[in-house]
Design an enzyme around this catalytic site. Structure first.
Site, PDB file in Angstrom:
ATOM      1  N   GLN A 285      16.185  11.619  55.878  1.00 29.04           N
ATOM      2  CA  GLN A 285      14.860  11.002  55.868  1.00 29.04           C
ATOM      3  C   GLN A 285      13.904  11.670  54.879  1.00 29.04           C
ATOM      4  OE1 GLN A 285      13.526  10.925  59.939  1.00 29.04           O
ATOM      5  NE2 GLN A 285      14.813   9.178  60.445  1.00 29.04           N
ATOM      6  N   GLU A 369      -5.163  13.634  24.305  1.00 27.57           N
ATOM      7  CA  GLU A 369      -5.845  12.331  24.437  1.00 27.57           C
ATOM      8  C   GLU A 369      -6.842  12.338  25.596  1.00 27.57           C
ATOM      9  OE1 GLU A 369      -5.492   9.860  22.433  1.00 27.57           O
ATOM     10  OE2 GLU A 369      -3.705  10.448  21.320  1.00 27.57           O
TER      11      GLU A 369
END
Ligand code: FAD
Length: 390
Positions: A285, A369
């Protein structure tokens, strides 16, 4: 109804036109043949040995200045350009940087702000990949605050003379032409500098642990004399370089998802094959939780990129909206890579798999950027009306 594709559980592909899918597969095909088999080695060795041939191949494919009209450019849509960036960055962020710097920074600067003669001279050869460009804004002492730049351009008769240093400039070591931003008596202006001009040099920056397949350099400008015609006539002030950055950031909104997809898919395959405690680790899980969370964030990031792309194609994209995309998608992409890395265990740190390479690359993408912090402040200002930059 057919069962969903585990590689595209939300069925995002249905949002693309046939033309858009064709662009995507043409780019993927080229990369699978010419880059994918060698990229880990290029990263490890710190460079692409056949950079000129590879750039020409990218030019023939039409991805250099792909979204620009005329002058030998492909004139594709913003969404098609985004899909190309995603595929290229799924191979490597360094390759996408090559394409972004060429098309969205250097070529876009000339296309948007240049004279007709400058466009005729440079754009067709750059679109074909015959000439490589770079874009010099950052300096050793000036990054997020480009208004404080120290590089100077002064008039001498009709000529311009440039003095200063630029730092962290992608493509610089092999560029044929540099778009350089400098302060003049009338504010910031842009200059087209052929890299063979006396007084110009571009030493490579060594020892990077990120974007190793992309060459990064300094620009040294010692009395670089240029004719009056070298100045970009239409760019005045910081809006000149900022318009270019906005273009490149748009490509990153998509590109970063490529690095995420490659890492996520690698982890998904690995989780199905790797057996511990008698079961594939994908049957536990905790691993399923990781895969599910990666898949959700990728899906949300993709929807955001596509939404911004459609806005750009309608002429409705604001720079603040590009900030939303860059901030979210790069931050989530690096998180996806980190989670994928844990699923691969020790193999996750090896260049035998792409994951740690993508993760390290995205450290640069997170900073260049506009850093995460800068885009957070852009969004903060949008939400509150209060600029908190200084
Ligand atoms: P700084 O601006 O010094 O920032 C350092 C830290 O302080 C960051 O976390 C930043 O967010 C934070 N900070 C700064 N100001 C504030 C504030 N007001 N509030 C809160 N936090 C703040 N540049 C080019 O011009 N051309 C290129 O081709 C290019 N390629 C690159 C390639 C690579 C591999 C890398 C790593 C960088 C490249 N860059 C390029 C430079 C990049 O754009 C800069 O690194 C970036 O703008 C950040 O500047 P800086 O590194 O000087 O960091």
């Amino acid at each position: 109804l057919p069962a969903p594709d585990p590689a595209d559980p939300a069925g995002l592909d249905d949002l693309l036109s046939e033309d858009e899918k064709e662009v995507r597969s043409a780019v993927r095909q080229m990369l699978d043949a010419s880059a994918e088999p060698y990229i880990a080695e290029w990263f490890e060795n710190g460079g692409i040995p056949n950079i000129r041939e590879l750039t020409k191949e990218l030019g023939s494919l039409g991805v250099l200045g792909m979204h620009l009209e005329g002058y030998g450019c492909a004139g594709m849509s913003a969404v098609e350009y985004g899909l190309a960036c995603l595929e290229i960055e799924a191979t490597d962020s360094g390759l996408r940087s090559l394409v972004s710097v060429q098309g969205s920074l250097a070529m876009f600067a000339i296309w948007r702000w240049g004279s007709e003669e400058q466009k005729q001279e440079w754009l067709p050869q750059m679109a074909a990949g015959d000439a490589i460009g770079c874009f010099g804004l950052t300096e050793p002492d000036v990054g997020s605050d480009p208004g404080s730049m120290q590089t100077r351009a002064r008039r001498d008769g009709d000529d311009w003379v440039l003095d200063g240093r630029k730092m962290w400039i992608s493509n610089a070591p092999y560029a044929d032409v540099a778009v350089v931003w400098a302060k003049t008596d009338e504010g910031v202006r842009g200059f087209i500098v052929p890299t063979g001009t006396p007084g110009f040099s571009a030493p490579e920056i060594k020892h990077k642990l990120s974007l190793r397949a992309s060459a990064t350099g300094e620009l040294v400008l010692d009395g670089v004399r240029l004719p009056a015609s070298a100045m970009l006539p239409e760019a005045r002030g910081l809006k000149g370089p900022l318009a270019c950055l906005n273009e490149a950031r748009y490509g990153i909104v998509w590109g970063s998802l490529g690095a995420a997809r490659s890492s996520m898919e690698t982890a998904r395959r690995y989780a199905r094959e790797r057996v511990q405690f008698g079961k594939p680790i994908g049957a536990f899980q905790l691993t399923q939780q990781k895969l599910a969370d990666m898949s959700l964030e990728y899906t949300k990031g993709y929807l955001l990129a596509l939404h911004l792309g459609r806005r750009k194609d309608s002429g409705l994209l604001r720079p603040e909206q590009v900030s939303i995309g860059k901030l979210n998608n790069v931050r989530e992409a690096i998180e996806i890579c980190r989670t994928a890395r844990t699923i691969l265990g020790a193999n996750g740190i090896s260049l035998e798999y792409p994951v740690i390479r993508h993760q390290n690359n995205l450290e640069s993408v997170l900073t260049y950027e506009g850093t995460v912090e800068m885009h957070t402040l852009v969004l903060g200002q949008l939400l509150t009306g209060e600029p908190a930059f200084r």
